[in-house]
Design a protein around this motif. Sequence first.
Motif, PDB file in Angstrom:
ATOM      1  N   GLU A 179     -34.101  -6.755  50.057  1.00  0.00           N
ATOM      2  CA  GLU A 179     -33.544  -7.836  50.846  1.00  0.00           C
ATOM      3  C   GLU A 179     -34.096  -7.717  52.265  1.00  0.00           C
ATOM      4  O   GLU A 179     -34.573  -6.659  52.669  1.00  0.00           O
ATOM      5  CB  GLU A 179     -32.012  -7.764  50.866  1.00  0.00           C
ATOM      6  N   ALA A 219     -31.032  -0.171  41.497  1.00  0.00           N
ATOM      7  CA  ALA A 219     -30.367  -1.019  40.507  1.00  0.00           C
ATOM      8  C   ALA A 219     -28.881  -0.687  40.479  1.00  0.00           C
ATOM      9  O   ALA A 219     -28.489   0.465  40.712  1.00  0.00           O
ATOM     10  CB  ALA A 219     -30.997  -0.797  39.136  1.00  0.00           C
ATOM     11  N   ARG A 226     -33.799  -3.388  44.552  1.00  0.00           N
ATOM     12  CA  ARG A 226     -33.433  -4.690  45.092  1.00  0.00           C
ATOM     13  C   ARG A 226     -33.881  -4.716  46.547  1.00  0.00           C
ATOM     14  O   ARG A 226     -33.418  -3.920  47.359  1.00  0.00           O
ATOM     15  CB  ARG A 226     -31.920  -4.882  44.992  1.00  0.00           C
ATOM     16  N   ILE A 255     -29.669 -11.080  48.321  1.00  0.00           N
ATOM     17  CA  ILE A 255     -29.450 -11.182  46.877  1.00  0.00           C
ATOM     18  C   ILE A 255     -27.976 -10.852  46.614  1.00  0.00           C
ATOM     19  O   ILE A 255     -27.626  -9.705  46.339  1.00  0.00           O
ATOM     20  CB  ILE A 255     -30.382 -10.240  46.082  1.00  0.00           C
ATOM     21  N   ASP A 262     -24.434 -10.395  44.747  1.00  0.00           N
ATOM     22  CA  ASP A 262     -24.141  -9.981  43.379  1.00  0.00           C
ATOM     23  C   ASP A 262     -23.750 -11.171  42.507  1.00  0.00           C
ATOM     24  O   ASP A 262     -24.162 -11.271  41.357  1.00  0.00           O
ATOM     25  CB  ASP A 262     -23.020  -8.937  43.361  1.00  0.00           C
ATOM     26  N   ASN A 277     -31.806 -15.151  44.545  1.00  0.00           N
ATOM     27  CA  ASN A 277     -32.444 -15.069  45.857  1.00  0.00           C
ATOM     28  C   ASN A 277     -31.843 -16.134  46.764  1.00  0.00           C
ATOM     29  O   ASN A 277     -31.828 -17.311  46.414  1.00  0.00           O
ATOM     30  CB  ASN A 277     -33.951 -15.319  45.739  1.00  0.00           C
ATOM     31  N   ALA A 322     -27.067 -12.291  41.061  1.00  0.00           N
ATOM     32  CA  ALA A 322     -28.288 -11.741  41.666  1.00  0.00           C
ATOM     33  C   ALA A 322     -29.370 -12.790  41.884  1.00  0.00           C
ATOM     34  O   ALA A 322     -30.487 -12.650  41.413  1.00  0.00           O
ATOM     35  CB  ALA A 322     -28.814 -10.574  40.842  1.00  0.00           C
TER      36      ALA A 322
END
Length: 194
Positions: free
Chosen positions: A35, A46, A33, A87, A89, A77, A75
């Motif tokens: 960001e 993950a 992920r 992102i 949760d 954007n 999740a």
Amino acid sequence: MATTEPTTGSTVLPGVPPFTVDDLLKFPDDGNRYELFNGSLLVSPAPTPLHQRVTGRICTILEAAAPLELELLQAVNLRVSDVDLWIPDVVVVPAAATESVGLMFSSCDIRLAVEVVSPSSRAQDRSLKAGAYAAAGIPVYWRVEMDEGPTVYVYELDGKTYGPPSAHKAGAVADLHKPFPVSFDPADLMTRRG
């Protein structure tokens, strides 16, 4: 049985720091992920199965209480600027925005952002994201600490910053009112079904 898998390779990322959201869109889909905070790259693996259980339970609880005009998503954007992309949760957004937004939501679409704290995200979720979400004008932020029973910390926007969070611990019903009324025992977020 849990296993630890070795890492044998590395990922080469396109672009040069400070990164932009446009750079991020060129990154490989490698299971991480990615960001951005002010052009700095934040990378998380993950989510763990327990993390996924908690986010799933949050969605189930919120979905049961949400008015029809609001929707729960996981999740997504969240583009705050050219150098800031998060992102969360779980988010609560207007259902109409779900149908009109393409790849990225803007902060004005988000009614609630939820982060479930993981070992790899502790610093970001506890301080960085609370400040960033407040600065972006997100009205409510929940931080779920699994190691605390769990405990749900609720931050509400007070002007341009969040006031001190209210803590809702496992074993007692949390009666929350924003972005809509919902009641649950945080212990239910981690218990197995059955």
